[in-house]
Design a protein around this motif. Structure first.
Motif, PDB file in Angstrom:
ATOM      1  N   UNK A  61       0.820  -1.212   0.000  1.00  0.00           N
ATOM      2  CA  UNK A  61       0.000   0.000   0.000  1.00  0.00           C
ATOM      3  C   UNK A  61       0.853   1.260   0.000  1.00  0.00           C
ATOM      4  N   UNK A  62       1.969   1.241   0.703  1.00  0.00           N
ATOM      5  CA  UNK A  62       2.850   2.417   0.729  1.00  0.00           C
ATOM      6  C   UNK A  62       3.435   2.701  -0.647  1.00  0.00           C
ATOM      7  N   UNK A  63       3.516   1.670  -1.479  1.00  0.00           N
ATOM      8  CA  UNK A  63       4.032   1.862  -2.839  1.00  0.00           C
ATOM      9  C   UNK A  63       3.096   2.761  -3.643  1.00  0.00           C
ATOM     10  N   UNK A  64       1.792   2.575  -3.468  1.00  0.00           N
ATOM     11  CA  UNK A  64       0.811   3.408  -4.164  1.00  0.00           C
ATOM     12  C   UNK A  64       0.879   4.842  -3.647  1.00  0.00           C
ATOM     13  N   UNK A  65       0.969   4.997  -2.329  1.00  0.00           N
ATOM     14  CA  UNK A  65       1.064   6.340  -1.745  1.00  0.00           C
ATOM     15  C   UNK A  65       2.326   7.049  -2.204  1.00  0.00           C
ATOM     16  N   UNK A  66       3.428   6.306  -2.268  1.00  0.00           N
ATOM     17  CA  UNK A  66       4.693   6.880  -2.730  1.00  0.00           C
ATOM     18  C   UNK A  66       4.583   7.344  -4.172  1.00  0.00           C
ATOM     19  N   UNK A  67       3.975   6.519  -5.025  1.00  0.00           N
ATOM     20  CA  UNK A  67       3.836   6.878  -6.440  1.00  0.00           C
ATOM     21  C   UNK A  67       2.947   8.098  -6.620  1.00  0.00           C
ATOM     22  N   UNK A  68       1.818   8.112  -5.913  1.00  0.00           N
ATOM     23  CA  UNK A  68       0.878   9.226  -6.047  1.00  0.00           C
ATOM     24  C   UNK A  68       1.397  10.507  -5.404  1.00  0.00           C
ATOM     25  N   UNK A  69       2.294  10.370  -4.427  1.00  0.00           N
ATOM     26  CA  UNK A  69       2.772  11.539  -3.695  1.00  0.00           C
ATOM     27  C   UNK A  69       4.128  12.056  -4.120  1.00  0.00           C
ATOM     28  N   UNK A  70       4.795  11.356  -5.055  1.00  0.00           N
ATOM     29  CA  UNK A  70       6.116  11.807  -5.511  1.00  0.00           C
ATOM     30  C   UNK A  70       6.286  11.745  -7.026  1.00  0.00           C
ATOM     31  N   UNK A  71       5.452  10.955  -7.716  1.00  0.00           N
ATOM     32  CA  UNK A  71       5.574  10.855  -9.165  1.00  0.00           C
ATOM     33  C   UNK A  71       6.751  10.023  -9.627  1.00  0.00           C
ATOM     34  N   UNK A  72       7.328   9.208  -8.761  1.00  0.00           N
ATOM     35  CA  UNK A  72       8.468   8.379  -9.172  1.00  0.00           C
ATOM     36  C   UNK A  72       8.026   7.347 -10.215  1.00  0.00           C
ATOM     37  N   UNK A  73       8.937   7.004 -11.099  1.00  0.00           N
ATOM     38  CA  UNK A  73       8.693   5.937 -12.068  1.00  0.00           C
ATOM     39  C   UNK A  73       8.750   4.589 -11.346  1.00  0.00           C
ATOM     40  N   UNK A  74       8.196   3.569 -11.973  1.00  0.00           N
ATOM     41  CA  UNK A  74       8.131   2.263 -11.326  1.00  0.00           C
ATOM     42  C   UNK A  74       9.517   1.734 -10.990  1.00  0.00           C
ATOM     43  N   UNK A  75      10.446   1.806 -11.930  1.00  0.00           N
ATOM     44  CA  UNK A  75      11.800   1.314 -11.672  1.00  0.00           C
ATOM     45  C   UNK A  75      12.504   2.083 -10.574  1.00  0.00           C
ATOM     46  N   UNK A  91       8.530  24.539 -14.974  1.00  0.00           N
ATOM     47  CA  UNK A  91       9.886  24.147 -14.574  1.00  0.00           C
ATOM     48  C   UNK A  91       9.869  23.317 -13.296  1.00  0.00           C
ATOM     49  N   UNK A  92       8.989  23.655 -12.377  1.00  0.00           N
ATOM     50  CA  UNK A  92       8.902  22.884 -11.136  1.00  0.00           C
ATOM     51  C   UNK A  92       8.390  21.471 -11.419  1.00  0.00           C
ATOM     52  N   UNK A  93       7.328  21.378 -12.221  1.00  0.00           N
ATOM     53  CA  UNK A  93       6.788  20.056 -12.570  1.00  0.00           C
ATOM     54  C   UNK A  93       7.841  19.244 -13.312  1.00  0.00           C
ATOM     55  N   UNK A  94       8.566  19.891 -14.214  1.00  0.00           N
ATOM     56  CA  UNK A  94       9.635  19.210 -14.943  1.00  0.00           C
ATOM     57  C   UNK A  94      10.674  18.643 -13.978  1.00  0.00           C
ATOM     58  N   UNK A  95      11.095  19.455 -13.019  1.00  0.00           N
ATOM     59  CA  UNK A  95      12.118  19.025 -12.062  1.00  0.00           C
ATOM     60  C   UNK A  95      11.615  17.884 -11.178  1.00  0.00           C
ATOM     61  N   UNK A  96      10.375  17.974 -10.712  1.00  0.00           N
ATOM     62  CA  UNK A  96       9.842  16.933  -9.830  1.00  0.00           C
ATOM     63  C   UNK A  96       9.729  15.593 -10.547  1.00  0.00           C
ATOM     64  N   UNK A  97       9.348  15.637 -11.823  1.00  0.00           N
ATOM     65  CA  UNK A  97       9.150  14.398 -12.573  1.00  0.00           C
ATOM     66  C   UNK A  97      10.443  13.872 -13.193  1.00  0.00           C
ATOM     67  N   UNK A  98      11.480  14.718 -13.259  1.00  0.00           N
ATOM     68  CA  UNK A  98      12.728  14.283 -13.867  1.00  0.00           C
ATOM     69  C   UNK A  98      12.678  14.257 -15.376  1.00  0.00           C
ATOM     70  N   UNK A  99      11.866  15.147 -15.963  1.00  0.00           N
ATOM     71  CA  UNK A  99      11.806  15.233 -17.424  1.00  0.00           C
ATOM     72  C   UNK A  99      13.077  15.891 -17.955  1.00  0.00           C
ATOM     73  N   UNK A 100      13.465  15.495 -19.163  1.00  0.00           N
ATOM     74  CA  UNK A 100      14.684  16.032 -19.757  1.00  0.00           C
ATOM     75  C   UNK A 100      14.530  17.494 -20.153  1.00  0.00           C
ATOM     76  N   UNK A 101      13.309  17.934 -20.457  1.00  0.00           N
ATOM     77  CA  UNK A 101      13.095  19.316 -20.875  1.00  0.00           C
ATOM     78  C   UNK A 101      11.691  19.766 -20.503  1.00  0.00           C
ATOM     79  N   UNK A 102      11.506  21.085 -20.473  1.00  0.00           N
ATOM     80  CA  UNK A 102      10.177  21.631 -20.206  1.00  0.00           C
ATOM     81  C   UNK A 102       9.228  21.306 -21.345  1.00  0.00           C
ATOM     82  N   UNK A 103       9.775  21.173 -22.551  1.00  0.00           N
ATOM     83  CA  UNK A 103       8.945  20.826 -23.712  1.00  0.00           C
ATOM     84  C   UNK A 103       8.283  19.472 -23.511  1.00  0.00           C
ATOM     85  N   UNK A 104       9.024  18.526 -22.946  1.00  0.00           N
ATOM     86  CA  UNK A 104       8.450  17.205 -22.676  1.00  0.00           C
ATOM     87  C   UNK A 104       7.293  17.313 -21.688  1.00  0.00           C
TER      88      UNK A 104
END
Length: 375
Positions: A180-194, A314-327
């Motif tokens: 259950x903590x895995x779901x909370x972690x994903x929803x609360x941080x946006x980390x990828x599965x790996x 830019x904040x959303x980009x940084x939190x998600x670890x996207x390579x660019x703001x365009x992504x």
């Protein structure tokens, strides 16, 4: 050295030697044709565009396997490329000579694949194919790539529709307690599965309420799971932990203490994606009455929360670890609040003083006075 000799049967034999000293010759009925061919070959030699016709006689499969062995790919990418070639390219082009593959052959392959595969997948196969032929051009195996000008199926990008809070709550309740903590972690941080499956205890700072993402868990067939760098350099990041996530992780560690991986199987082993999907994720979705939801859906949910609460691109980009703001914008631009009203207000504020007068007043102003121009 180049020359043209007339043979006893009346044909003409032009010949020349390439940079390696190898002699090349052909036969023509007319001397003008022999001279034209010799001029073309000489020009190609001088400009560095000459390709030995014999260089392209190797089969596509042979050359592609040599190419694949020299690529600097991540393990998952290397496995993906091998699978794409073996399943979708080698059956049709594998036994053809490299130099005999025509643009029409590539177009035919794309058409055939489009019958069974999604447009995006067809595009991936074509990019791999184009990379191989581009390398063959650089290696002077072929003159030009047959992938140039290929018409690919259009990719229709589906708009992301984030999960609702109710769906996230239902999924959390439907998960086995161990995960259950895995779901909370994903929803609360946006980390990828790996990134989540590879998260170790030493990467969590409960005091500062943050975690460091600098590794991901790689699972491949016939190989033990292992840690590797994340998807891109931009994926290396420090993510702030909301209190709800801190509490969930603390409760998880209190129930299932860990020295290394935060999330493991019942036997304490790293979690393999395929086994997790089959035994844990899909049954939980069924119990929650959800469909079409993946672990990545929780990442979209996290992004939608940040956008809803006014975070910048830019904040959303940084939190998600996207390579660019365009992504980030390509994926989530439709979730940002509509700016139509702000646009109208901005223009009205600047040009309000130029607002046209009401039509009645305008007509009164422009009405003739009743006197003539002379009077």
């Amino acid at each position: 050295m180049a020359s043209i000799a007339r043979r006893p049967d009346g044909t003409y034999r032009p010949r020349f030697r390439d940079a390696s000293g190898k002699e090349h010759a052909r036969h023509f009925k007319r001397k003008v044709d022999a001279q034209r061919w010799l001029d073309e070959m000489t020009a190609a030699m001088v400009t560095g565009q000459y390709v030995d016709p014999a260089a392209g006689r190797v089969t596509f499969r042979e050359y592609a396997e040599r190419w694949r062995a020299t690529q600097v790919h991540r393990p998952t990418t290397a496995a993906h490329v091998e699978t794409m070639l073996r399943r979708h390219v080698y059956p049709g082009l594998g036994d053809k000579r490299l130099g005999s593959v025509l643009p029409s052959d590539v177009q035919s392959l794309v058409k055939q694949l489009s019958l069974d595969l999604a447009p995006a997948t067809v595009g991936v196969v074509h990019r791999i194919l184009a990379g191989i032929f581009k390398a063959a051009v650089r290696d002077r195996r072929i003159v030009a790539s047959p992938c140039e000008g290929t018409k690919l199926p259009k990719v229709h990008r589906q708009r992301i529709e984030p999960m609702t809070l109710e769906a996230v709550e239902a999924l959390t309740e439907a998960m086995p307690e161990r995960y259950r903590a895995l779901v909370t972690l994903a929803a609360g941080t946006g980390l990828r599965q790996g990134e989540m499956l590879g998260l170790t205890v030493d990467r969590i700072d409960f005091l500062r309420r943050q975690l460091t993402v600098d590794r991901q868990l790689i699972t491949m067939p016939d190989r033990a799971p292992f840690l590797a760098p994340p998807k891109t350099q931009a994926s290396v990041r420090v993510v702030p932990l909301p209190q709800v996530v801190v509490d969930a992780l603390a409760l998880h560690l209190g129930t299932w203490p860990a020295d290394e991986f935060l999330f493991t199987t019942e036997l304490g082993d790293p979690i393999r994606r395929t086994a997790f999907s089959e035994r844990i994720w899909r049954p939980a979705l069924k119990r929650a009455g959800l469909s079409g939801v993946t672990m990545h859906s929780l990442r979209h949910f996290y992004a939608s929360l940040l956008i809803r609460h006014g975070e910048s691109v830019k904040t959303v980009q940084a939190r998600l670890g996207h390579a660019s703001a365009a992504e980030t914008l390509d994926t989530y631009s439709h979730l940002w609040p509509d700016s139509d009203d702000r646009t109208r207000e901005a223009v009205d504020g600047a040009l309000g003083s130029l607002r046209a007068e009401p039509s009645v007043a305008r007509h009164a102003t422009n009405r003739p006075s009743g006197r003539s121009a002379d009077g």
